[in-house]
Design a protein around this motif. Structure first.
Motif, PDB file in Angstrom:
ATOM      1  N   UNK A 113       0.842  -1.199   0.000  1.00  0.00           N
ATOM      2  CA  UNK A 113       0.000   0.000   0.000  1.00  0.00           C
ATOM      3  C   UNK A 113       0.876   1.247   0.000  1.00  0.00           C
ATOM      4  N   UNK A 114       0.361   2.312  -0.608  1.00  0.00           N
ATOM      5  CA  UNK A 114       1.053   3.596  -0.663  1.00  0.00           C
ATOM      6  C   UNK A 114       0.119   4.672  -0.134  1.00  0.00           C
ATOM      7  N   UNK A 115       0.652   5.523   0.740  1.00  0.00           N
ATOM      8  CA  UNK A 115      -0.122   6.638   1.273  1.00  0.00           C
ATOM      9  C   UNK A 115       0.583   7.946   0.904  1.00  0.00           C
ATOM     10  N   UNK A 116       0.212   8.549  -0.246  1.00  0.00           N
ATOM     11  CA  UNK A 116       0.903   9.760  -0.681  1.00  0.00           C
ATOM     12  C   UNK A 116       0.726  10.943   0.264  1.00  0.00           C
ATOM     13  N   UNK A 117      -0.421  11.025   0.928  1.00  0.00           N
ATOM     14  CA  UNK A 117      -0.674  12.143   1.838  1.00  0.00           C
ATOM     15  C   UNK A 117       0.319  12.156   2.990  1.00  0.00           C
ATOM     16  N   UNK A 118       0.632  10.962   3.522  1.00  0.00           N
ATOM     17  CA  UNK A 118       1.601  10.849   4.617  1.00  0.00           C
ATOM     18  C   UNK A 118       3.021  10.648   4.108  1.00  0.00           C
ATOM     19  N   UNK A 119       3.169  10.272   2.829  1.00  0.00           N
ATOM     20  CA  UNK A 119       4.482   9.991   2.266  1.00  0.00           C
ATOM     21  C   UNK A 119       5.050   8.673   2.756  1.00  0.00           C
ATOM     22  N   UNK A 120       4.171   7.691   2.999  1.00  0.00           N
ATOM     23  CA  UNK A 120       4.594   6.411   3.549  1.00  0.00           C
ATOM     24  C   UNK A 120       4.153   5.246   2.671  1.00  0.00           C
ATOM     25  N   UNK A 121       4.851   4.110   2.840  1.00  0.00           N
ATOM     26  CA  UNK A 121       4.510   2.875   2.135  1.00  0.00           C
ATOM     27  C   UNK A 121       4.506   1.721   3.126  1.00  0.00           C
ATOM     28  N   UNK A 122       3.766   0.651   2.791  1.00  0.00           N
ATOM     29  CA  UNK A 122       3.769  -0.572   3.579  1.00  0.00           C
ATOM     30  C   UNK A 122       4.388  -1.659   2.717  1.00  0.00           C
TER      31      UNK A 122
ATOM     32  N   UNK B 103       2.484  -5.512   9.542  1.00  0.00           N
ATOM     33  CA  UNK B 103       3.410  -4.596   8.880  1.00  0.00           C
ATOM     34  C   UNK B 103       3.052  -3.162   9.238  1.00  0.00           C
ATOM     35  N   UNK B 104       4.076  -2.363   9.482  1.00  0.00           N
ATOM     36  CA  UNK B 104       3.880  -0.954   9.786  1.00  0.00           C
ATOM     37  C   UNK B 104       4.397  -0.116   8.616  1.00  0.00           C
ATOM     38  N   UNK B 105       3.947   1.119   8.539  1.00  0.00           N
ATOM     39  CA  UNK B 105       4.326   2.001   7.429  1.00  0.00           C
ATOM     40  C   UNK B 105       5.758   2.500   7.594  1.00  0.00           C
ATOM     41  N   UNK B 106       6.429   2.708   6.450  1.00  0.00           N
ATOM     42  CA  UNK B 106       7.785   3.251   6.402  1.00  0.00           C
ATOM     43  C   UNK B 106       7.730   4.499   5.531  1.00  0.00           C
ATOM     44  N   UNK B 107       8.543   5.494   5.840  1.00  0.00           N
ATOM     45  CA  UNK B 107       8.623   6.660   4.972  1.00  0.00           C
ATOM     46  C   UNK B 107       9.136   6.241   3.588  1.00  0.00           C
ATOM     47  N   UNK B 108       8.509   6.764   2.547  1.00  0.00           N
ATOM     48  CA  UNK B 108       8.843   6.389   1.174  1.00  0.00           C
ATOM     49  C   UNK B 108      10.263   6.800   0.796  1.00  0.00           C
ATOM     50  N   UNK B 109      10.810   7.809   1.458  1.00  0.00           N
ATOM     51  CA  UNK B 109      12.175   8.243   1.145  1.00  0.00           C
ATOM     52  C   UNK B 109      13.208   7.230   1.610  1.00  0.00           C
ATOM     53  N   UNK B 110      12.804   6.269   2.444  1.00  0.00           N
ATOM     54  CA  UNK B 110      13.735   5.257   2.950  1.00  0.00           C
ATOM     55  C   UNK B 110      13.756   3.988   2.112  1.00  0.00           C
ATOM     56  N   UNK B 111      12.999   3.959   1.008  1.00  0.00           N
ATOM     57  CA  UNK B 111      13.007   2.796   0.120  1.00  0.00           C
ATOM     58  C   UNK B 111      13.363   3.230  -1.298  1.00  0.00           C
ATOM     59  N   UNK B 112      13.983   2.303  -2.055  1.00  0.00           N
ATOM     60  CA  UNK B 112      14.281   2.547  -3.460  1.00  0.00           C
ATOM     61  C   UNK B 112      13.762   1.383  -4.284  1.00  0.00           C
ATOM     62  N   UNK B 113      13.319   1.683  -5.495  1.00  0.00           N
ATOM     63  CA  UNK B 113      12.791   0.669  -6.400  1.00  0.00           C
ATOM     64  C   UNK B 113      13.936  -0.218  -6.871  1.00  0.00           C
ATOM     65  N   UNK B 114      13.684  -1.528  -6.959  1.00  0.00           N
ATOM     66  CA  UNK B 114      14.669  -2.488  -7.435  1.00  0.00           C
ATOM     67  C   UNK B 114      14.446  -2.696  -8.931  1.00  0.00           C
ATOM     68  N   UNK B 115      15.478  -2.465  -9.745  1.00  0.00           N
ATOM     69  CA  UNK B 115      15.378  -2.624 -11.190  1.00  0.00           C
ATOM     70  C   UNK B 115      15.314  -4.110 -11.538  1.00  0.00           C
TER      71      UNK B 115
END
Length: 106
Positions: free
Chosen positions: A29-38, A64-76
């Motif tokens: 899940x993605x929460x753009x308002x909070x800037x977090x992902x699960x 699972x708890x939410x993590x800030x999206x800036x702490x994850x990177x997409x895997x190619x």
């Protein structure tokens, strides 16, 4: 305020910092308002649950708890490295997300 998040639901990501650093998982899940992902199976927390119905079991569950999206990177999928996401617009007007490192479509 900018509410854009560089990851989408279903992306495979790698966690860059924190307790689960270096681990891979799928975005649930993605929460753009909070800037977090699960992320599936990552950043697990213990949750105390009360029984809601008669005969239902209560107790401590893992979730699972939410993590800030800036702490994850997409895997190619092609080069297998964590990467930033670039956008490419084709002549027919379609837009695509591409890997910054190898140029492969995400």
């Amino acid at each position: 305020m900018n509410n854009k998040v560089h990851v989408k639901t279903g992306d495979t990501v790698i966690i860059m910092s924190g307790r689960d650093r270096g681990m891979k998982g799928k975005v649930l899940a993605v929460s753009p308002k909070e800037g977090k992902v699960i992320v599936e199976g990552r950043n697990m927390v213990s949750k105390h649950v009360k029984p809601r119905k008669m005969g239902e079991q209560g107790g401590i569950i893992k979730a699972e708890s939410a993590i800030y999206a800036c702490k994850v990177q997409v895997l190619c999928p092609r080069c297998g490295k964590p990467t930033r996401v670039a956008h490419k617009i084709y002549e027919d007007g379609t837009k695509d997300r591409i890997c910054v490192k190898c140029g492969e479509s995400l």
